[in-house]
Design a protein around this motif. Structure first.
Motif, PDB file in Angstrom:
ATOM      1  N   HIS A 161       0.826  -1.219   0.000  1.00 33.16           N
ATOM      2  CA  HIS A 161       0.000   0.000   0.000  1.00 33.16           C
ATOM      3  C   HIS A 161       0.858   1.266   0.000  1.00 33.16           C
ATOM      4  CE1 HIS A 161       0.368  -1.598   4.101  1.00 33.16           C
ATOM      5  NE2 HIS A 161       0.315  -0.366   4.548  1.00 33.16           N
ATOM      6  N   ASP A 162       2.127   1.200   0.440  1.00 32.71           N
ATOM      7  CA  ASP A 162       3.018   2.351   0.291  1.00 32.71           C
ATOM      8  C   ASP A 162       3.199   2.697  -1.189  1.00 32.71           C
ATOM      9  OD1 ASP A 162       3.541   2.715   2.996  1.00 32.71           O
ATOM     10  OD2 ASP A 162       5.286   1.387   2.985  1.00 32.71           O
ATOM     11  N   VAL A 163       3.378   1.670  -2.013  1.00 25.06           N
ATOM     12  CA  VAL A 163       3.603   1.898  -3.442  1.00 25.06           C
ATOM     13  C   VAL A 163       2.318   2.372  -4.112  1.00 25.06           C
ATOM     14  CG1 VAL A 163       4.395   0.868  -5.604  1.00 25.06           C
ATOM     15  CG2 VAL A 163       5.431   0.169  -3.446  1.00 25.06           C
ATOM     16  N   VAL A 164       1.173   1.815  -3.698  1.00 25.19           N
ATOM     17  CA  VAL A 164      -0.097   2.295  -4.239  1.00 25.19           C
ATOM     18  C   VAL A 164      -0.309   3.755  -3.845  1.00 25.19           C
ATOM     19  CG1 VAL A 164      -2.605   1.994  -4.207  1.00 25.19           C
ATOM     20  CG2 VAL A 164      -1.106  -0.011  -4.238  1.00 25.19           C
ATOM     21  N   ALA A 165       0.078   4.121  -2.619  1.00 25.13           N
ATOM     22  CA  ALA A 165      -0.072   5.511  -2.161  1.00 25.13           C
ATOM     23  C   ALA A 165       0.708   6.476  -3.051  1.00 25.13           C
ATOM     24  CB  ALA A 165       0.389   5.635  -0.711  1.00 25.13           C
ATOM     25  N   GLN A 166       1.855   6.034  -3.559  1.00 18.92           N
ATOM     26  CA  GLN A 166       2.626   6.869  -4.478  1.00 18.92           C
ATOM     27  C   GLN A 166       1.837   7.157  -5.753  1.00 18.92           C
ATOM     28  OE1 GLN A 166       6.303   4.762  -5.104  1.00 18.92           O
ATOM     29  NE2 GLN A 166       6.929   4.892  -2.948  1.00 18.92           N
ATOM     30  N   GLN A 167       1.106   6.149  -6.244  1.00 20.70           N
ATOM     31  CA  GLN A 167       0.278   6.356  -7.429  1.00 20.70           C
ATOM     32  C   GLN A 167      -0.896   7.275  -7.128  1.00 20.70           C
ATOM     33  OE1 GLN A 167       1.134   5.445 -10.409  1.00 20.70           O
ATOM     34  NE2 GLN A 167       2.936   4.307  -9.694  1.00 20.70           N
ATOM     35  N   VAL A 168      -1.431   7.199  -5.910  1.00 24.15           N
ATOM     36  CA  VAL A 168      -2.530   8.090  -5.502  1.00 24.15           C
ATOM     37  C   VAL A 168      -2.056   9.534  -5.545  1.00 24.15           C
ATOM     38  CG1 VAL A 168      -4.091   8.724  -3.624  1.00 24.15           C
ATOM     39  CG2 VAL A 168      -3.609   6.314  -4.085  1.00 24.15           C
ATOM     40  N   GLU A 169      -0.835   9.784  -5.092  1.00 25.53           N
ATOM     41  CA  GLU A 169      -0.289  11.135  -5.109  1.00 25.53           C
ATOM     42  C   GLU A 169      -0.019  11.614  -6.532  1.00 25.53           C
ATOM     43  OE1 GLU A 169       3.202  11.219  -2.731  1.00 25.53           O
ATOM     44  OE2 GLU A 169       2.146  10.806  -0.838  1.00 25.53           O
ATOM     45  N   LEU A 191      -2.041  -1.695 -10.004  1.00 29.65           N
ATOM     46  CA  LEU A 191      -2.194  -0.541  -9.115  1.00 29.65           C
ATOM     47  C   LEU A 191      -0.861   0.056  -8.684  1.00 29.65           C
ATOM     48  CD1 LEU A 191      -5.158  -1.805  -6.903  1.00 29.65           C
ATOM     49  CD2 LEU A 191      -5.225  -0.123  -8.764  1.00 29.65           C
ATOM     50  N   THR A 192       0.213  -0.725  -8.678  1.00 28.17           N
ATOM     51  CA  THR A 192       1.520  -0.152  -8.341  1.00 28.17           C
ATOM     52  C   THR A 192       2.161   0.544  -9.536  1.00 28.17           C
ATOM     53  OG1 THR A 192       2.622  -2.263  -8.806  1.00 28.17           O
ATOM     54  CG2 THR A 192       1.974  -1.837  -6.519  1.00 28.17           C
TER      55      THR A 192
END
Length: 637
Positions: free
Chosen positions: A7-15, A218-219
């Motif tokens: 989820h850290d890597v997914v959070a990067q895509q969210v940003e 997603l990543t």
């Protein structure tokens, strides 16, 4: 990589792309942006934390593929927990056993899927089979008002647990950490997903291909597209969706790929990446696709669940296949090591046969609550201490460095993409109390492969069917196995023995058992009696052109000499993959909208003919007949 979580890597895509589409379901007309997905996953994480879920806990997920499923997986990870996906097509007793074995106290379900009852009807009856003490929690569609937990997961923390068939008679849970998922998703050698790419989500959530479909998308900033089952639609319609939904990347089980390649070899032309895996890939099927309209990249993927979906890959092109008779599993994925070893875990010379062992961050943590089994299959190399997983697959290294698989060192088999321990089926058959001995083998290859069983009745088994009715034992045994085993693990045929043939060592002679198949009839007698070996069933006169055409198609696809109107497709050895072939050929020859679901759901060939007749316009073959049975999706198994 080790310090990051999924989820850290997914959070990067969210940003980076908050308004980009993260997941969409074309059939439901639903979709979420990366910002919306992150928000909804946060709501669920908050509710899970309020319900007592803590870092390191395991949460069951009784859901089918959907937008809600993606929200649930991400929400569980954001809570610091790991998810346990369940198979909606498995018997309820098996699901209950898996949940109990896992030790979880929570199960996140989808209210939307509950109302539809799911493909197996078990999600709507969740409370009837969940073990006592397991709390059902719904996916949330609005903010519960609780704080989102701030949990920092590490690379070695569990991300999910995937249960597979077990040789001891009970399924075993493979514990996969965050680092293993990221090893699969980041810097991939075997495909390329770009931001905005459409990645199909077509696998059963309990199948580890879902890991590739969801997290690799997603990543990378791609879009997860919830895709229908290949047997839920006519093959032409299903392949048309690949184009209309602009799918860029897709995974298919080997058996499903073989089926589509035979019937529609040009179906994959618009894909940029097609990854195929689960069984030995047929050279003829690959060459047929390459000669028609190939995808940008066609990859043979290999990897047990314990190595996180894929450990090796091989690009299939005319050049790479030149001079080969068998398609290799190829070369190691990024950050992965492949070793061919002898019994002492020492390297073998190039060209010799050894056991394939896999190392690197993709290797799982072990088996849930099974330390003895973990120690047996997960070990370290004596020369350098590298941690490896012993696959049990045997193979050899080719001169160019690619690895070719040759077989198994145990009795594990692959059937339509599923890994099956034959001992688990044999133990389940004995546990039914109807047999003193039970033996199960895999016969055939590719889509025509099936499981066959041999059973020596017990006194209780003979009493259960009554004197002189031994022929009824297979049906009774199958009915009892249906309570604990999924469909793909239940033999298509059972042969009743009056004695067990023994070899020179005093053990059961399995080669002699398989020879009995050639002497036994290929289908049950319509009159209900059990013909003796060598009995020939009389072929009744063809009653209509439609039945004749359908019967010819069944004979071709099932590779059997005789098909009667009373025969059942599944009892003849049919399965969902072969049903796709039947439906595709029937559509070609009859110009009628035949679907694989009807082939599987109709009880007999005659009933299928009635169903098909109802689809003919005007004065077609047997026009005016009513279709038989309800229509519903049947998921590939």
């Amino acid at each position: 990589m080790a310090a990051l979580s999924v989820h850290d890597v997914v959070a990067q895509q969210v940003e980076q792309r908050p308004d980009g589409c993260a997941v969409r379901d074309p059939a439901e007309g639903e979709g979420l942006s990366y910002r919306e997905l992150w928000e909804r996953a946060g709501w669920l994480a908050a509710e899970l934390a309020r319900s007592g879920v803590r870092q390191g806990d395991l949460v069951a997920v009784p859901q089918d593929r959907s937008v809600d499923l993606v929200v649930t997986f991400l929400g569980i990870l954001r809570c610091g927990a790991a998810y346990l996906p369940l198979d909606g097509l498995a018997p309820k007793d098996r699901l209950a056993g898996i949940v109990a074995e896992s030790g979880t106290r929570w199960a996140v379900h989808s209210p939307r899927q509950d109302s539809l009852a799911g493909p197996a009807g078990c999600w709507a009856e969740l409370r009837s089979w969940l073990p006592r003490g397991v709390e059902p929690l719904p996916v949330l569609y609005e903010d519960p008002g609780h704080p989102v937990p701030d949990v920092r997961s590490q690379g070695d923390d569990p991300a999910y647990v995937s249960f597979t068939s077990g040789s001891t008679g009970r399924p075993k849970g493979v514990v996969v950490p965050h680092r293993a998922v990221l090893r699969l998703a980041l810097r991939p050698r075997f495909y390329a997903v770009e931001p905005g790419d459409q990645v199909a989500s077509a696998a059963n959530p309990a199948f580890d291909a879902t890991t590739f479909e969801l997290w690799n998308a997603l990543t990378a900033g791609g879009t997860v597209v919830v895709f229908p089952s290949a047997t839920g639609l006519p093959l032409d319609d299903w392949t048309a969706l690949i184009r209309s939904e602009r799918i860029d990347t897709m995974f298919l089980t080997t058996s499903l790929f073989h089926t589509v390649a035979r019937e529609r070899p040009d179906a994959f032309g618009t894909l940029r990446n097609l990854v195929v895996g689960g069984e030995q890939l047929e050279m003829a099927a690959v060459r047929k696709v390459l000669a028609a309209e190939p995808p940008g990249r066609l990859v043979n993927g290999y990897g047990p669940t314990e190595t996180t979906t894929f450990a090796a890959y091989f690009d299939c092109t005319e050049d790479t296949l030149a001079g080969l008779e068998r398609i290799p599993v190829g070369y190691p994925l990024q950050d992965t090591t492949l070793h061919l070893l002898d019994q002492d875990l020492k390297p073998i010379p190039t060209g010799d046969t050894g056991e394939l062992c896999v190392g690197g961050p993709g290797v799982a943590l072990g088996y849930l609550r099974r330390p003895e089994l973990t120690a047996e299959r997960f070990t370290t190399l004596p020369e350098n201490g590298e941690r490896i997983y012993r696959t049990g697959d045997t193979g050899r290294q080719l001169p160019d460095g690619a690895i070719e698989l040759l077989g198994r060192s145990d009795r594990q088999v692959k059937l339509r993409g599923f890994r099956i321990e034959l001992e688990e089926i044999e133990r389940a058959a004995l546990d039914c109390g109807l047999a003193d001995s039970a033996f199960v083998e895999k016969v055939g290859e590719g889509p025509a492969a099936s499981l066959v069983g041999f059973v020596l009745p017990s006194a209780d088994g003979l009493a259960a069917v009554g004197a002189g009715a031994v022929a009824e034992l297979p049906a009774l045994l199958d009915a009892r196995l249906a309570r604990t085993l999924p469909n793909y693990m239940r033999p298509a045929r059972w042969l009743v023995l009056d004695r067990v043939p023994l070899g020179s060592t005093g053990k059961a002679d399995r080669a002699q058992l398989l020879k009995l198949l050639s002497a036994a009839p290929s289908a049950p007698d319509p009159a209900g009696s059990a013909p003796t070996a060598g009995t020939t069933l009389a072929q009744p006169p063809v009653t209509s052109e439609l039945v004749a055409v359908l019967g010819d198609i069944w004979r071709e696809v099932l590779s059997t000499e005789q098909v009667l109107p009373e025969h059942n497709f599944l009892e003849l050895g049919g399965n969902s993959i072969l049903a796709m072939q039947v439906a595709a050929r029937a559509r070609q020859r009859l110009d009628a909208p035949v679907d694989a679901g009807a082939v599987l759901l109709c009880d007999t060939l005659g009933e299928l003919a009635v169903h098909v007749a109802g689809a003919f316009p005007g004065e077609g073959l047997a026009a005016g007949s009513e279709p038989a049975g309800p229509e519903r999706e049947v998921t590939v198994s």
